[in-house]
Design an enzyme around this catalytic site. Structure first.
Site, PDB file in Angstrom:
ATOM      1  N   ASP A  31      28.760  22.504  57.776  1.00 45.53           N
ATOM      2  CA  ASP A  31      27.648  22.539  58.725  1.00 45.53           C
ATOM      3  C   ASP A  31      28.191  22.333  60.140  1.00 45.53           C
ATOM      4  OD1 ASP A  31      24.301  21.865  58.462  1.00 45.53           O
ATOM      5  OD2 ASP A  31      25.317  21.426  60.358  1.00 45.53           O
ATOM      6  N   ILE A  32      27.656  23.085  61.093  1.00 49.42           N
ATOM      7  CA  ILE A  32      28.124  23.027  62.477  1.00 49.42           C
ATOM      8  C   ILE A  32      27.727  21.708  63.154  1.00 49.42           C
ATOM      9  CG2 ILE A  32      26.117  24.031  63.685  1.00 49.42           C
ATOM     10  CD1 ILE A  32      28.086  25.934  65.096  1.00 49.42           C
ATOM     11  N   ASN A  88      15.665  22.051  52.561  1.00 51.61           N
ATOM     12  CA  ASN A  88      14.504  21.993  53.452  1.00 51.61           C
ATOM     13  C   ASN A  88      13.706  23.286  53.296  1.00 51.61           C
ATOM     14  OD1 ASN A  88      15.176  19.482  54.610  1.00 51.61           O
ATOM     15  ND2 ASN A  88      16.642  20.472  55.984  1.00 51.61           N
ATOM     16  N   GLN A  95      13.194  22.971  58.519  1.00 55.54           N
ATOM     17  CA  GLN A  95      14.065  24.132  58.263  1.00 55.54           C
ATOM     18  C   GLN A  95      14.197  24.958  59.537  1.00 55.54           C
ATOM     19  OE1 GLN A  95      12.816  26.831  55.127  1.00 55.54           O
ATOM     20  NE2 GLN A  95      14.739  27.981  55.206  1.00 55.54           N
ATOM     21  N   HIS A 101      19.342  27.502  51.663  1.00 58.61           N
ATOM     22  CA  HIS A 101      20.625  26.794  51.595  1.00 58.61           C
ATOM     23  C   HIS A 101      20.436  25.396  51.049  1.00 58.61           C
ATOM     24  CE1 HIS A 101      18.842  26.301  55.607  1.00 58.61           C
ATOM     25  NE2 HIS A 101      19.349  25.083  55.633  1.00 58.61           N
ATOM     26  N   LEU A 102      21.462  24.939  50.344  1.00 60.28           N
ATOM     27  CA  LEU A 102      21.533  23.545  49.909  1.00 60.28           C
ATOM     28  C   LEU A 102      22.406  22.803  50.907  1.00 60.28           C
ATOM     29  CD1 LEU A 102      20.670  24.894  47.211  1.00 60.28           C
ATOM     30  CD2 LEU A 102      22.292  23.396  46.043  1.00 60.28           C
TER      31      LEU A 102
HETATM   32  P1  DGP Z   1      17.958  23.476  58.018  1.00 61.15           P
HETATM   33  O1  DGP Z   1      17.292  22.479  58.929  1.00 61.15           O
HETATM   34  O2  DGP Z   1      17.828  23.038  56.562  1.00 61.15           O
HETATM   35  O3  DGP Z   1      17.512  24.896  58.252  1.00 61.15           O
HETATM   36  O4  DGP Z   1      19.498  23.356  58.382  1.00 61.15           O
HETATM   37  C1  DGP Z   1      20.249  24.365  58.946  1.00 61.15           C
HETATM   38  C2  DGP Z   1      21.637  23.825  59.177  1.00 61.15           C
HETATM   39  O5  DGP Z   1      22.460  24.892  59.579  1.00 61.15           O
HETATM   40  C3  DGP Z   1      21.747  22.761  60.278  1.00 61.15           C
HETATM   41  O6  DGP Z   1      22.178  21.531  59.717  1.00 61.15           O
HETATM   42  C4  DGP Z   1      22.783  23.308  61.244  1.00 61.15           C
HETATM   43  C5  DGP Z   1      23.423  24.439  60.486  1.00 61.15           C
HETATM   44  N1  DGP Z   1      23.799  25.574  61.300  1.00 61.15           N
HETATM   45  C6  DGP Z   1      23.008  26.245  62.156  1.00 61.15           C
HETATM   46  N2  DGP Z   1      23.687  27.258  62.729  1.00 61.15           N
HETATM   47  C7  DGP Z   1      24.938  27.227  62.188  1.00 61.15           C
HETATM   48  C8  DGP Z   1      26.109  28.036  62.394  1.00 61.15           C
HETATM   49  O7  DGP Z   1      26.144  29.000  63.148  1.00 61.15           O
HETATM   50  N3  DGP Z   1      27.208  27.676  61.680  1.00 61.15           N
HETATM   51  C9  DGP Z   1      27.214  26.621  60.807  1.00 61.15           C
HETATM   52  N4  DGP Z   1      28.354  26.360  60.167  1.00 61.15           N
HETATM   53  N5  DGP Z   1      26.125  25.853  60.597  1.00 61.15           N
HETATM   54  C10 DGP Z   1      25.006  26.152  61.285  1.00 61.15           C
END
Ligand code: DGP
Length: 120
Positions: A31-32, A88, A95, A101-102
């Protein structure tokens, strides 16, 4: 693939991400914006926007994503201390990326994060 989906772009290597696992049906990457020392996102290659969009034919896929979560947790030595898996769904859950995604979270005690609202 959905043209403007960032997770589809990560799956297709159009966007960079630290991929830690992949197979024919799923990809897992860091996660970023990590909420814990280990924060991995496990996504299906198939573009499914939310949990509500799951169809009967996706039942084995959603099971597979959990098997992948177990495998990744094992690779990252989380089995002994434990970990959390979260999905989520929709606005109230926070979300922000509409590709199912998990979240796999671990590496520290996580009880407090739920109380503070960032259980992710
Ligand atoms: P959610 O709230 O469940 O939709 O979480 C989405 C997650 O995705 C959040 O924790 C940040 C992550 N995320 C968003 N954009 C990117 C990206 O470009 N790269 C990565 N690795 N993660 C991302």
């Amino acid at each position: 693939m959905s043209a403007d989906c960032i997770f589809c772009k990560i799956i297709d290597r159009e966007l960079d991400a630290e991929i830690v696992y992949e197979d024919d049906h799923a990809v897992a990457f860091k996660d970023i914006n990590p909420a814990a020392p280990v924060h991995i996102l496990i996504v299906p290659r198939k573009h499914i926007p939310t949990l509500l969009d799951l169809e009967k034919e996706d039942e084995s896929l959603i099971g597979h994503l959990h098997t992948v979560a177990n495998k990744v947790a094992g690779n990252l030595n989380l089995e002994k201390k434990g970990f959390r898996v979260v999905i989520n769904c929709g606005a109230d859950a926070g979300q922000i990326v509409f590709h199912l995604h998990l979240h796999l979270l671990g590496g520290r005690p996580l009880l407090q994060t739920m109380a503070k609202g960032r259980g992710v």
